[in-house]
Design an enzyme around this catalytic site. Structure first.
Site, PDB file in Angstrom:
ATOM      1  NE  ARG A  51     -13.437 114.539 -34.570  1.00 61.11           N
ATOM      2  CZ  ARG A  51     -14.681 115.135 -34.332  1.00 61.11           C
ATOM      3  NH1 ARG A  51     -15.040 116.053 -34.817  1.00 61.11           N
ATOM      4  NH2 ARG A  51     -15.019 114.777 -32.969  1.00 61.11           N
ATOM      5  CE  LYS A 148     -29.107 101.457 -30.002  1.00 60.15           C
ATOM      6  NZ  LYS A 148     -29.998 101.126 -28.721  1.00 60.15           N
ATOM      7  CG  HIS A 178     -25.756  94.740 -28.794  1.00 63.52           C
ATOM      8  ND1 HIS A 178     -26.282  96.122 -29.131  1.00 63.52           N
ATOM      9  CD2 HIS A 178     -26.184  94.534 -27.717  1.00 63.52           C
ATOM     10  CE1 HIS A 178     -27.104  96.310 -28.104  1.00 63.52           C
ATOM     11  NE2 HIS A 178     -26.672  95.484 -27.147  1.00 63.52           N
ATOM     12  CE  LYS A 182     -28.035  90.772 -25.364  1.00 58.30           C
ATOM     13  NZ  LYS A 182     -26.749  90.492 -24.525  1.00 58.30           N
ATOM     14  CD  GLU A 216     -31.093  99.759 -20.748  1.00 62.92           C
ATOM     15  OE1 GLU A 216     -29.958  99.703 -20.953  1.00 62.92           O
ATOM     16  OE2 GLU A 216     -32.081 100.535 -21.143  1.00 62.92           O
ATOM     17  CG  ASP A 235     -32.316 104.040 -27.109  1.00 62.88           C
ATOM     18  OD1 ASP A 235     -31.264 104.136 -28.107  1.00 62.88           O
ATOM     19  OD2 ASP A 235     -31.959 103.605 -25.902  1.00 62.88           O
ATOM     20  CG  HIS A 240     -32.304  96.413 -29.278  1.00 62.90           C
ATOM     21  ND1 HIS A 240     -31.276  96.363 -29.801  1.00 62.90           N
ATOM     22  CD2 HIS A 240     -31.643  97.621 -28.347  1.00 62.90           C
ATOM     23  CE1 HIS A 240     -30.112  97.331 -30.060  1.00 62.90           C
ATOM     24  NE2 HIS A 240     -30.623  97.870 -29.053  1.00 62.90           N
ATOM     25  CE  LYS A 331     -31.692 104.319 -21.141  1.00 62.64           C
ATOM     26  NZ  LYS A 331     -30.897 103.096 -21.186  1.00 62.64           N
TER      27      LYS A 331
HETATM   28  P1  NAD Z   1     -18.077 108.514 -29.640  1.00 62.11           P
HETATM   29  O1  NAD Z   1     -18.464 110.045 -29.865  1.00 62.11           O
HETATM   30  O2  NAD Z   1     -17.487 108.109 -28.626  1.00 62.11           O
HETATM   31  O3  NAD Z   1     -16.788 108.503 -30.890  1.00 62.11           O
HETATM   32  C1  NAD Z   1     -17.106 108.886 -32.226  1.00 62.11           C
HETATM   33  C2  NAD Z   1     -15.789 108.701 -32.837  1.00 62.11           C
HETATM   34  O4  NAD Z   1     -16.132 109.329 -34.359  1.00 62.11           O
HETATM   35  C3  NAD Z   1     -14.677 108.970 -32.413  1.00 62.11           C
HETATM   36  O5  NAD Z   1     -13.403 107.900 -32.743  1.00 62.11           O
HETATM   37  C4  NAD Z   1     -14.309 110.216 -33.244  1.00 62.11           C
HETATM   38  O6  NAD Z   1     -12.900 110.646 -33.520  1.00 62.11           O
HETATM   39  C5  NAD Z   1     -14.806 109.992 -34.784  1.00 62.11           C
HETATM   40  N1  NAD Z   1     -15.333 111.134 -35.354  1.00 62.11           N
HETATM   41  C6  NAD Z   1     -16.042 111.861 -35.015  1.00 62.11           C
HETATM   42  N2  NAD Z   1     -16.293 112.885 -36.191  1.00 62.11           N
HETATM   43  C7  NAD Z   1     -15.139 112.361 -37.045  1.00 62.11           C
HETATM   44  C8  NAD Z   1     -14.799 113.179 -38.325  1.00 62.11           C
HETATM   45  N3  NAD Z   1     -15.440 114.167 -38.825  1.00 62.11           N
HETATM   46  N4  NAD Z   1     -13.674 112.195 -39.126  1.00 62.11           N
HETATM   47  C9  NAD Z   1     -13.325 111.222 -38.510  1.00 62.11           C
HETATM   48  N5  NAD Z   1     -13.640 110.844 -37.453  1.00 62.11           N
HETATM   49  C10 NAD Z   1     -14.577 111.461 -36.476  1.00 62.11           C
HETATM   50  O7  NAD Z   1     -19.410 107.670 -30.267  1.00 62.11           O
HETATM   51  P2  NAD Z   1     -19.702 106.203 -29.956  1.00 62.11           P
HETATM   52  O8  NAD Z   1     -20.379 106.279 -28.607  1.00 62.11           O
HETATM   53  O9  NAD Z   1     -18.291 105.425 -29.782  1.00 62.11           O
HETATM   54  O10 NAD Z   1     -20.449 105.670 -31.035  1.00 62.11           O
HETATM   55  C11 NAD Z   1     -20.337 105.669 -32.301  1.00 62.11           C
HETATM   56  C12 NAD Z   1     -21.537 105.404 -33.107  1.00 62.11           C
HETATM   57  O11 NAD Z   1     -22.094 104.089 -32.532  1.00 62.11           O
HETATM   58  C13 NAD Z   1     -22.799 106.356 -32.802  1.00 62.11           C
HETATM   59  O12 NAD Z   1     -23.403 106.149 -34.145  1.00 62.11           O
HETATM   60  C14 NAD Z   1     -23.502 105.892 -31.640  1.00 62.11           C
HETATM   61  O13 NAD Z   1     -25.024 106.126 -31.966  1.00 62.11           O
HETATM   62  C15 NAD Z   1     -23.677 104.330 -31.993  1.00 62.11           C
HETATM   63  N6  NAD Z   1     -23.712 103.476 -30.813  1.00 62.11           N
HETATM   64  C16 NAD Z   1     -22.818 103.522 -29.714  1.00 62.11           C
HETATM   65  C17 NAD Z   1     -23.073 102.783 -28.770  1.00 62.11           C
HETATM   66  C18 NAD Z   1     -22.233 102.869 -27.537  1.00 62.11           C
HETATM   67  O14 NAD Z   1     -22.320 101.990 -26.619  1.00 62.11           O
HETATM   68  N7  NAD Z   1     -21.270 103.819 -27.283  1.00 62.11           N
HETATM   69  C19 NAD Z   1     -23.971 101.874 -28.683  1.00 62.11           C
HETATM   70  C20 NAD Z   1     -24.937 101.913 -29.955  1.00 62.11           C
HETATM   71  C21 NAD Z   1     -24.790 102.416 -30.975  1.00 62.11           C
END
Ligand code: NAD
Length: 484
Positions: A51, A148, A178, A182, A216, A235, A240, A331
């Site tokens: 975004r 996920k 993920h 591993k 964790e 979760d 996992h 956790k």
């Molecule tokens: P985040 O909130 O940090 O990032 C979200 C991203 O989506 C940003 O780049 C934002 O610009 C983009 N975005 C949001 N709305 C948008 C739109 N309307 N148009 C275009 N881009 C848009 O989220 P995150 O932590 O990076 O997680 C991303 C996905 O991965 C989620 O589904 C989350 O559940 C999953 N996930 C994250 C982690 C983690 O460690 N962060 C682990 C497992 C799964």
């Protein structure tokens, strides 16, 4: 020994959510390491799409900082980083609107492997999938990677699968877990199916039970609002731990191929018996000197969500009849440690006089820390003084034999992304697996919700609530110590 690497073709990888936490912490630092190890072909391109309105140069700067922070020692390689950044591009995009799609269409090539990583909230999956088609970016060979949470129950998982299926064939969808990336998890399959030693013993004649622990030390951190609606079952267990259980319990597939492996995993999930409420212990961590309580963390003083769960499961088939699978995850526990322990039965009779100790073979598969495997065997304590027995671990990591680089800790994400580019779905969850896992999970959650079950409190930094210990003690067994 020189590492043999299966080459990858030239590709365009678009990371939707390319500015997000996951992209900065895991995906891009992982890709940088693959670049450095020579696995990214000349001409491969990575396009961030998110975004934020920023230029490609600003994006490269953001990723340079992310690699410096999360890329490990290798990020000190300035030339390598410059080379990697040259492959990076960025397009501001509106997943729900029209902005940015023409620009993306102009950048993505149709004559190379295309992969689209949906690193965004699942509520955007449908919008992205649809726009990739209406803008003629994706084709019948493109691959999409989804993260996920894959639904929060059977109904939402089916809806999500349905949405993706409107635009992509199952063979194009890579649902990432993920844990399956591993090294040790893959090694588990090599050990089970590449040796004659283990498989004949891998059943209820020789195994007493299996323990799977994912502990964790961190609390819910900044994810409180999300986590409180989810809990440890959704979760961690549904995905996992369930995947780990499948790899331990599945029948040998006819070959190491995507559908052969996933068919066998699916059979395991379908054979899981419903779990009696007496065999489930849910917990919430208390406040401690180094952190607030779970309820404070999630800012919900009346929360009944579990930050810990332990359970005893059974798989109803011939191989596993009578062999319990104990699962535990939580956790704010005493160590950061993930381990699968395959515990063999006691000897029927000991021939050694005065040998009162119970000697058991245990195959311990450590996912973290120090990924590796060891097999606990009983030997004679060295030296004179009679026949005394002692249990020692037979280290199966074989670092010395193979050389360090062969088993370097390549992060799970980067392996899996490379598998996407290679078109290998073996280590990704198929839609029917995910649905079957929810089908087993949903009634358990509905059960404790209907009972208004209150999670047991546990001390932060402990091994979980006392009742979790009792779950094992009642069966005359005990959990392995959580180290780390
Ligand atoms: P985040 O909130 O940090 O990032 C979200 C991203 O989506 C940003 O780049 C934002 O610009 C983009 N975005 C949001 N709305 C948008 C739109 N309307 N148009 C275009 N881009 C848009 O989220 P995150 O932590 O990076 O997680 C991303 C996905 O991965 C989620 O589904 C989350 O559940 C999953 N996930 C994250 C982690 C983690 O460690 N962060 C682990 C497992 C799964």
């Amino acid at each position: 020994m020189v590492a043999r690497v299966i080459p990858v073709e030239e590709f365009d990888l678009v990371i939707f959510g390319g500015t997000g936490d996951l992209a900065r912490r895991k995906i891009l630092p992982g890709l940088f390491r693959r670049y450095r190890s020579g696995q990214m072909p000349e001409g491969a391109r990575i396009i961030g799409a998110a975004r934020s309105d920023m230029s490609a140069d600003e994006y490269r700067q953001m990723i340079a900082e992310a690699v410096a922070e999360f890329g490990g020692e290798e990020s000190a390689d300035k030339d390598g980083l410059d080379g990697f950044l040259r492959n990076l591009d960025y397009v501001p995009i509106d997943a729900k609107g029209t902005g940015g799609w023409d620009a993306l269409a102009a950048k993505v090539r149709q004559d190379v492997v295309q992969a689209f990583y949906f690193s965004v909230a699942p509520s955007l999956f449908g919008d992205l999938a649809e726009r990739l088609h209406t803008n003629r970016i994706a084709n019948s060979e493109s691959r999409i990677v989804v993260e996920k949470p894959f639904g929060r129950d059977l109904e939402s998982a089916r809806a999500l699968n349905g949405t993706l299926a409107e635009h992509f064939d199952e063979s194009q969808i890579y649902r990432i877990d993920h844990y399956l990336g591993k090294e040790t998890v893959q090694n588990l399959m090599a050990v089970r199916f590449g040796n004659v030693l283990f498989e004949p013993l891998w059943n209820n004649h020789y195994l007493d039970h299996i323990q799977i622990t994912v502990a964790e030390t961190v609390g819910v951190g900044g994810r409180g609002a999300y986590y409180d609606k989810s809990g440890a079952m959704r979760d961690m267990v549904q995905n996992h731990l369930m995947q780990l259980l499948c790899l331990i319990a599945m029948e040998p597939p006819s070959k190491f191929g995507a559908d052969a492996v996933r068919d066998e995993k699916l059979k395991v999930i379908r054979a899981l018996e419903p779990v009696d409420s007496h065999h489930i212990v849910r917990g919430q961590y208390d406040e401690s000197s180094d952190g607030p309580s779970y309820r404070e963390d999630v800012e919900n003083p009346r929360s009944f969500t579990e930050s810990f769960i332990a359970m005893r499961c059974h798989i109803s088939n011939w191989r596993w009849a009578g062999v319990p699978f104990y699962l535990r995850t939580g956790k704010r526990m005493k160590g950061r440690s993930s381990e699968i322990a395959v515990v063999f039965k006691d000897l029927g009779h000991s021939i050694f006089e005065g040998d009162e100790a119970r000697h058991r073979n245990i195959l311990a598969i450590r996912l973290q820390p120090n990924e590796g495997m060891d097999l606990q065997v009983t030997i004679k304590e060295p030296g004179p003084g009679g026949m005394r027995l002692v249990d020692v671990p037979l280290d199966m990591t074989f670092a010395d034999a193979l050389g360090d680089h062969e088993i370097e800790e390549a992060d799970a994400y980067e392996r899996l992304i490379m598998d996407v580019i290679r078109g290998n779905q073996t280590l990704f969850m198929r839609g029917d697996e995910v649905e079957a896992a929810w089908q087993w999970t949903d009634p358990l959650i509905a059960g404790w919700e209907a009972r208004n079950d209150v999670p047991k409190h546990y001390e932060a930094g402990s091994a979980g609530p006392e009742d979790a210990m009792m779950l094992m003690h009642r069966d005359g067994r005990r959990w392995r110590e959580i180290k780390g």
